[in-house]
Design a protein around this motif. Structure first.
Motif, PDB file in Angstrom:
ATOM      1  N   GLY A  31      14.641  45.496  45.976  1.00 54.63           N
ATOM      2  CA  GLY A  31      14.049  46.226  45.079  1.00 54.63           C
ATOM      3  C   GLY A  31      12.996  45.747  44.287  1.00 54.63           C
ATOM      4  O   GLY A  31      12.975  44.562  43.934  1.00 54.63           O
ATOM      5  N   LEU A  99      13.532  47.421  35.403  1.00 55.89           N
ATOM      6  CA  LEU A  99      14.305  46.490  36.309  1.00 55.89           C
ATOM      7  C   LEU A  99      15.934  47.132  36.317  1.00 55.89           C
ATOM      8  O   LEU A  99      16.366  47.372  37.550  1.00 55.89           O
ATOM      9  CB  LEU A  99      14.414  45.086  36.141  1.00 55.89           C
ATOM     10  CG  LEU A  99      15.484  44.272  36.920  1.00 55.89           C
ATOM     11  CD1 LEU A  99      14.799  44.458  38.501  1.00 55.89           C
ATOM     12  CD2 LEU A  99      15.215  42.847  36.255  1.00 55.89           C
ATOM     13  N   LEU A 103      17.626  48.713  39.555  1.00 57.48           N
ATOM     14  CA  LEU A 103      18.940  48.310  39.891  1.00 57.48           C
ATOM     15  C   LEU A 103      20.196  49.558  40.140  1.00 57.48           C
ATOM     16  O   LEU A 103      21.143  49.333  40.635  1.00 57.48           O
ATOM     17  CB  LEU A 103      19.645  46.988  39.123  1.00 57.48           C
ATOM     18  CG  LEU A 103      18.627  45.867  39.353  1.00 57.48           C
ATOM     19  CD1 LEU A 103      19.209  44.640  38.557  1.00 57.48           C
ATOM     20  CD2 LEU A 103      18.579  45.462  40.681  1.00 57.48           C
ATOM     21  N   VAL A 108      19.866  49.572  46.291  1.00 57.83           N
ATOM     22  CA  VAL A 108      19.070  48.468  45.889  1.00 57.83           C
ATOM     23  C   VAL A 108      19.929  47.305  46.091  1.00 57.83           C
ATOM     24  O   VAL A 108      21.108  47.173  45.502  1.00 57.83           O
ATOM     25  CB  VAL A 108      18.532  48.606  44.539  1.00 57.83           C
ATOM     26  CG1 VAL A 108      17.570  47.536  44.027  1.00 57.83           C
ATOM     27  CG2 VAL A 108      17.611  49.927  44.421  1.00 57.83           C
ATOM     28  N   LYS A 110      20.989  44.066  44.942  1.00 59.71           N
ATOM     29  CA  LYS A 110      20.579  43.481  43.662  1.00 59.71           C
ATOM     30  C   LYS A 110      20.483  41.799  43.511  1.00 59.71           C
ATOM     31  O   LYS A 110      19.919  41.391  42.553  1.00 59.71           O
ATOM     32  CB  LYS A 110      21.810  43.782  42.474  1.00 59.71           C
ATOM     33  CG  LYS A 110      22.249  45.121  42.159  1.00 59.71           C
ATOM     34  CD  LYS A 110      23.462  45.184  41.585  1.00 59.71           C
ATOM     35  CE  LYS A 110      23.549  46.651  41.095  1.00 59.71           C
ATOM     36  NZ  LYS A 110      23.355  47.714  42.103  1.00 59.71           N
ATOM     37  N   THR A 113      15.384  40.944  44.400  1.00 64.20           N
ATOM     38  CA  THR A 113      14.493  42.043  43.728  1.00 64.20           C
ATOM     39  C   THR A 113      13.293  40.942  43.319  1.00 64.20           C
ATOM     40  O   THR A 113      13.273  39.819  43.564  1.00 64.20           O
ATOM     41  CB  THR A 113      15.109  42.197  42.250  1.00 64.20           C
ATOM     42  OG1 THR A 113      15.447  41.087  41.555  1.00 64.20           O
ATOM     43  CG2 THR A 113      16.412  42.993  42.567  1.00 64.20           C
ATOM     44  N   LEU A 135      14.670  37.297  39.358  1.00 60.51           N
ATOM     45  CA  LEU A 135      13.821  37.953  40.472  1.00 60.51           C
ATOM     46  C   LEU A 135      13.554  36.547  41.546  1.00 60.51           C
ATOM     47  O   LEU A 135      13.597  35.431  41.150  1.00 60.51           O
ATOM     48  CB  LEU A 135      12.467  37.946  39.821  1.00 60.51           C
ATOM     49  CG  LEU A 135      12.290  39.086  38.759  1.00 60.51           C
ATOM     50  CD1 LEU A 135      11.054  39.133  37.808  1.00 60.51           C
ATOM     51  CD2 LEU A 135      12.720  40.333  39.228  1.00 60.51           C
TER      52      LEU A 135
END
Lengths: 239, 239
Positions: A31, A99, A103, A108, A110, A113, A135
Motif C-alpha cells: 500500500g 495511512l 490500511l 492492503v 500492512k 507500505t 514505512l
C-alpha cells in the motif's frame, strides 16, 4: 484498474482521498500513500495513484488540506501550508489519517507500505515517517524537506530523494540537514540530483502555472519514477 | 562470453587491455571502455568488462599505466597518477588509445560508445570526453573528478556520477565544480549520493586493502550498476 473516493478524518477535518487499485491482483498488495504537491489533490496526484495501481500496488492519493481543497495560486496556498508548518502535530495527524485510511482497505499488505510525495508532499512523507509510521520505503520528488524536531522517531524506511539540480525553490541547506540526519541514524538513503531539472519536474502542468522556477522535465520524470520502482522492488518483502 | 588481451600503444607506451564480448551476439554491439581504479587493470576491472559483455556490449578494460602494471600500495601508485595529472595530453592520449583499440575490434558499433570508470578511472572518462571523443554515455563510480582546463571540448555524453555520500577520499569541491561545468554546458547529467557508502564501494577487495575510508558496499554496488544500465538503455540509439 479501479478508483474511488474515500472519506477519512482527523479531529474535525474531513479529508477526501482517491484510492486506485488493480482488481485483477490476487492476495495482499503493498500500500502506498501519495502526498500531492502543495496545490492539493489534483490530477497530478490522482494520475500517480493510478500509475502505482497499474504496477500492482494499492495507492491512496491523500488530501492534506481537507475537503479535497485544491489551490491554484500561491496567495491562497501559502497560508494552508504555513498552518501545517506551524502545527506539526496537526500535520502529522492528517498524514497518519491517510495511512490509516489506506490500511483499512481490503487487500492492503500492512507490512509493506510506502509513501511518496511531491514538493510539499515530500515533506509530508518525512513527517509521517518521523511520527513513527513503519514505512518500508519513502520516495520524494522535488521536495522541500525540513529538518527534524526534538523527540522525533527515528526513520527506518529506505529513502530516495529525487531533486532537480537547478531547483531554486527548495531550501538546499535544509535538504543537506535532512541527509545529515539520515546518515547520523544510519538510514538507507539515496539522493539524486538531475541536471537541467528545476522545481516541479514531474508535473506536466508546471509549465502553465507561470510560476518562476517551475517546469516539467519529461526525462527526469521518467528516470525518477523508474528509480522509485527499483526502490520498491528492494523494499517490499516477498511473503 | 569470450575474453582476450589486446596490446595497443600511445607514443612509446605499450598498454595491455582486456577485451570481453559475447560471441552469440549478432551484428554491431555498443562498445564500452572500462577505466579501472587507480591501482590499474586488475580483477575488478576485468570482471566489470565481463559483466558488460554478458549484457551484450563489447567492453575493453583499459590499461592506463602501461605494461599492464598493477599497484598494490599507495606509495608506488601516487607517482603514476601524478604523472597523468601533470600531463593531461599524455593522459588523454592513453585514454584515447584505449577507445581506438576498442573501435578497431570487429562488431563494435562506432556510433554507440560509452566509458565507465572507477575512482581515478572516472577522471579518465572525463578526460576522454573532454578531448572530444563522441561518447554517448559516461558513468563514474566513486570517482575523484577534476575540473576542466581551458580549451577543452564540450562534453556531449549523457553523464551519471555515482558517489558514496560518506566518501572522504574524493574532493567534493572539485565534484561540485564539475557538475557546475556540466550545467553551464547544458549536459544531460545525474549525480547520485548513496548514504552509508564510502570510497571504492564497488570493489569487494576494498576491505582487504587496509586503506582508511575504503570499503565495499554491496547494495550500492548493485544500485549503481543498475542505474548505469538504465543510462545505457537511454543513450544507445537503436539502428
Amino acid at each position: 484498474m479501479k478508483t474511488k473516493k474515500i472519506e477519512y478524518h482527523h479531529n474535525s477535518v474531513k479529508m477526501v482521498g482517491y484510492l486506485a487499485w488493480d482488481e485483477n491482483q490476487i492476495g495482499l498488495c503493498p500500500g502506498i500513500v501519495v502526498f500531492p504537491e502543495a496545490f492539493g489533490l489534483n490530477d497530478h496526484a490522482r494520475q500517480r495513484a493510478e500509475r502505482l495501481a497499474k504496477l500492482g500496488y494499492i495507492a491512496l492519493a491523500a488530501d492534506i488540506h481537507g475537503d479535497g481543497q485544491v489551490f491554484d495560486d500561491m496567495a491562497s496556498l501559502v497560508p494552508a501550508i504555513q498552518t501545517m508548518y506551524n502545527d506539526r502535530k496537526e500535520w502529522r495527524g492528517r498524514a497518519h489519517a491517510a495511512l490509516t485510511a489506506l490500511l483499512s482497505q481490503a487487500n492492503v499488505d500492512k507490512h509493506n507500505t510506502a509513501a511518496i510525495g511531491f514538493c510539499f508532499g515530500g515533506a509530508c512523507c518525512f513527517e509521517l515517517a518521523r511520527s513513527g509510521a513503519p514505512l518500508a520505503a519513502l520516495a520524494t520528488f522535488h521536495a522541500g524537506l525540513i529538518p527534524e524536531q526534538d523527540g522525533d522517531a527515528r526513520i527506518t524506511a529506505k529513502i530516495l530523494i529525487c531533486n532537480g539540480a537547478d531547483d531554486g525553490v527548495i531550501n538546499r541547506d535544509a535538504l543537506n540537514a535532512v541527509t545529515a540526519e539520515l546518515s547520523r541514524d544510519k538510514v538507507d538513503w539515496q539522493l539524486i540530483h538531475y541536471g537541467g531539472a528545476v522545481h516541479s519536474f514531474t508535473d506536466p502542468d508546471a509549465d502553465t502555472r507561470n510560476l518562476p522556477g517551475f517546469a516539467y522535465c519529461e526525462r527526469t520524470e521518467q528516470r525518477s519514477w523508474a528509480l522509485m520502482q527499483q526502490l520498491f522492488s528492494e523494499a517490499f518483502a516477498r511473503h
